[in-house]
Write a protein that holds these residues in place. Sequence first.
Motif, mmCIF file in Angstrom:
data_model
loop_
_atom_site.group_PDB
_atom_site.id
_atom_site.type_symbol
_atom_site.label_atom_id
_atom_site.label_comp_id
_atom_site.label_asym_id
_atom_site.label_seq_id
_atom_site.Cartn_x
_atom_site.Cartn_y
_atom_site.Cartn_z
ATOM 1 N N ILE A 22 -29.327 -21.647 42.275
ATOM 2 C CA ILE A 22 -28.509 -22.750 42.780
ATOM 3 C C ILE A 22 -29.288 -23.523 43.847
ATOM 4 N N ASP A 23 -29.196 -24.847 43.784
ATOM 5 C CA ASP A 23 -29.827 -25.756 44.744
ATOM 6 C C ASP A 23 -31.349 -25.627 44.807
ATOM 7 N N LYS A 24 -31.937 -25.125 43.741
ATOM 8 C CA LYS A 24 -33.388 -25.049 43.611
ATOM 9 C C LYS A 24 -33.739 -25.420 42.181
ATOM 10 N N VAL A 25 -34.959 -25.909 42.000
ATOM 11 C CA VAL A 25 -35.459 -26.152 40.645
ATOM 12 C C VAL A 25 -35.868 -24.798 40.075
ATOM 13 N N LEU A 26 -35.427 -24.510 38.865
ATOM 14 C CA LEU A 26 -35.861 -23.298 38.178
ATOM 15 C C LEU A 26 -36.965 -23.708 37.205
ATOM 16 N N VAL A 27 -38.126 -23.086 37.362
ATOM 17 C CA VAL A 27 -39.284 -23.368 36.512
ATOM 18 C C VAL A 27 -39.463 -22.176 35.588
ATOM 19 N N LEU A 28 -39.248 -22.366 34.292
ATOM 20 C CA LEU A 28 -39.442 -21.290 33.318
ATOM 21 C C LEU A 28 -40.690 -21.584 32.503
ATOM 22 N N ARG A 29 -41.698 -20.715 32.630
ATOM 23 C CA ARG A 29 -42.933 -20.856 31.859
ATOM 24 C C ARG A 29 -42.835 -19.975 30.627
ATOM 25 N N PHE A 30 -42.715 -20.595 29.455
ATOM 26 C CA PHE A 30 -42.684 -19.862 28.192
ATOM 27 C C PHE A 30 -44.112 -19.695 27.701
ATOM 28 N N THR A 83 -43.314 -25.378 29.721
ATOM 29 C CA THR A 83 -42.578 -25.161 30.958
ATOM 30 C C THR A 83 -41.314 -26.006 30.934
ATOM 31 N N ILE A 84 -40.192 -25.342 31.212
ATOM 32 C CA ILE A 84 -38.897 -26.005 31.167
ATOM 33 C C ILE A 84 -38.276 -25.925 32.554
ATOM 34 N N PHE A 85 -37.623 -26.992 32.962
ATOM 35 C CA PHE A 85 -37.062 -27.092 34.311
ATOM 36 C C PHE A 85 -35.538 -27.166 34.266
ATOM 37 N N PHE A 86 -34.901 -26.507 35.232
ATOM 38 C CA PHE A 86 -33.447 -26.545 35.375
ATOM 39 C C PHE A 86 -33.109 -26.818 36.838
ATOM 40 N N PHE A 87 -31.908 -27.338 37.053
ATOM 41 C CA PHE A 87 -31.386 -27.468 38.418
ATOM 42 C C PHE A 87 -29.889 -27.223 38.336
ATOM 43 N N ASN A 88 -29.405 -26.234 39.071
ATOM 44 C CA ASN A 88 -27.985 -25.848 39.039
ATOM 45 C C ASN A 88 -27.477 -25.687 37.599
ATOM 46 N N ALA A 89 -28.238 -24.937 36.822
ATOM 47 C CA ALA A 89 -27.919 -24.602 35.421
ATOM 48 C C ALA A 89 -27.965 -25.807 34.483
ATOM 49 N N GLN A 90 -28.473 -26.933 34.962
ATOM 50 C CA GLN A 90 -28.578 -28.133 34.143
ATOM 51 C C GLN A 90 -30.040 -28.320 33.725
ATOM 52 N N HIS A 91 -30.276 -28.488 32.424
ATOM 53 C CA HIS A 91 -31.634 -28.709 31.933
ATOM 54 C C HIS A 91 -32.132 -30.060 32.456
ATOM 55 N N MET A 92 -33.251 -30.048 33.155
ATOM 56 C CA MET A 92 -33.829 -31.273 33.703
ATOM 57 C C MET A 92 -34.934 -31.772 32.769
ATOM 58 N N LYS A 93 -34.875 -33.042 32.452
ATOM 59 C CA LYS A 93 -35.883 -33.635 31.574
ATOM 60 C C LYS A 93 -36.810 -34.525 32.398
ATOM 61 N N MET A 94 -38.003 -34.755 31.838
ATOM 62 C CA MET A 94 -38.972 -35.587 32.544
ATOM 63 C C MET A 94 -39.674 -36.508 31.560
ATOM 64 N N ASP A 95 -39.658 -37.791 31.867
ATOM 65 C CA ASP A 95 -40.357 -38.778 31.044
ATOM 66 C C ASP A 95 -41.794 -38.854 31.531
ATOM 67 N N SER A 96 -42.686 -38.290 30.720
ATOM 68 C CA SER A 96 -44.102 -38.322 31.091
ATOM 69 C C SER A 96 -44.910 -39.159 30.096
ATOM 70 N N GLY A 97 -44.215 -40.034 29.386
ATOM 71 C CA GLY A 97 -44.891 -40.910 28.443
ATOM 72 C C GLY A 97 -45.192 -40.247 27.105
ATOM 73 N N THR A 98 -44.699 -39.021 26.925
ATOM 74 C CA THR A 98 -44.889 -38.324 25.654
ATOM 75 C C THR A 98 -43.579 -38.388 24.870
ATOM 76 N N ALA A 99 -43.618 -37.978 23.617
ATOM 77 C CA ALA A 99 -42.422 -38.030 22.774
ATOM 78 C C ALA A 99 -41.368 -37.007 23.200
ATOM 79 N N ASP A 100 -41.789 -35.956 23.889
ATOM 80 C CA ASP A 100 -40.880 -34.870 24.240
ATOM 81 C C ASP A 100 -40.604 -34.881 25.743
ATOM 82 N N HIS A 101 -39.363 -35.167 26.120
ATOM 83 C CA HIS A 101 -38.975 -35.184 27.533
ATOM 84 C C HIS A 101 -38.393 -33.845 27.979
ATOM 85 N N THR A 102 -38.241 -32.893 27.052
ATOM 86 C CA THR A 102 -37.515 -31.657 27.367
ATOM 87 C C THR A 102 -38.368 -30.596 28.053
#
Length: 151
Positions: A22-30, A83-102
């Motif tokens: 909670i109140d932190k970014v969760l970084v999951l490295r698969f 690597t997938i990012f979450f914040f407060n159990a919400q999946h956070m997406k990032m637009d890095s100019g690639t086709a996959d924001h997830t």
Amino acid sequence: MSFLFMTLTKKQEVDSIIRDTIDKVLVLRFGRSSDAVCLQLDDILAKSSREVSKFATVALVDIDSKEIQVYVKYFDITLIPSTIFFFNAQHMKMDSGTADHTKWVGAFHRKQDFVDVVEAIFRGAMKGKLIVTCPLPPERIPKFQLFFKDV
């Protein structure tokens, strides 16, 4: 370096850490600890763990674990490390100019790149955003050809 982080091998462990961070970014490295690029990424994660500890939690997810396959399929993890990012159990997406924001595919070029990305996700999440723009210049974003199956 992976001994610094919790390694998750069960779906229940992943569910719990997503729910309980909670109140932190969760970084999951698969990925897998035997993979060279995963080790490179783990080294960067370890070197930056102190700097991001106030606003992020990092955990490793063993992609070879049978129980994790539900997440591997859900997030369409075909390349490692992812690597997938979450914040407060919400999946956070990032637009890095690639086709996959997830997810972030590949390793970060350097420690500061990882810190900058996590900080951007944290700041965006604090403003209620579900997708943030990648703060890195295009030349420091790994490029992969995505092949879409069944399109």
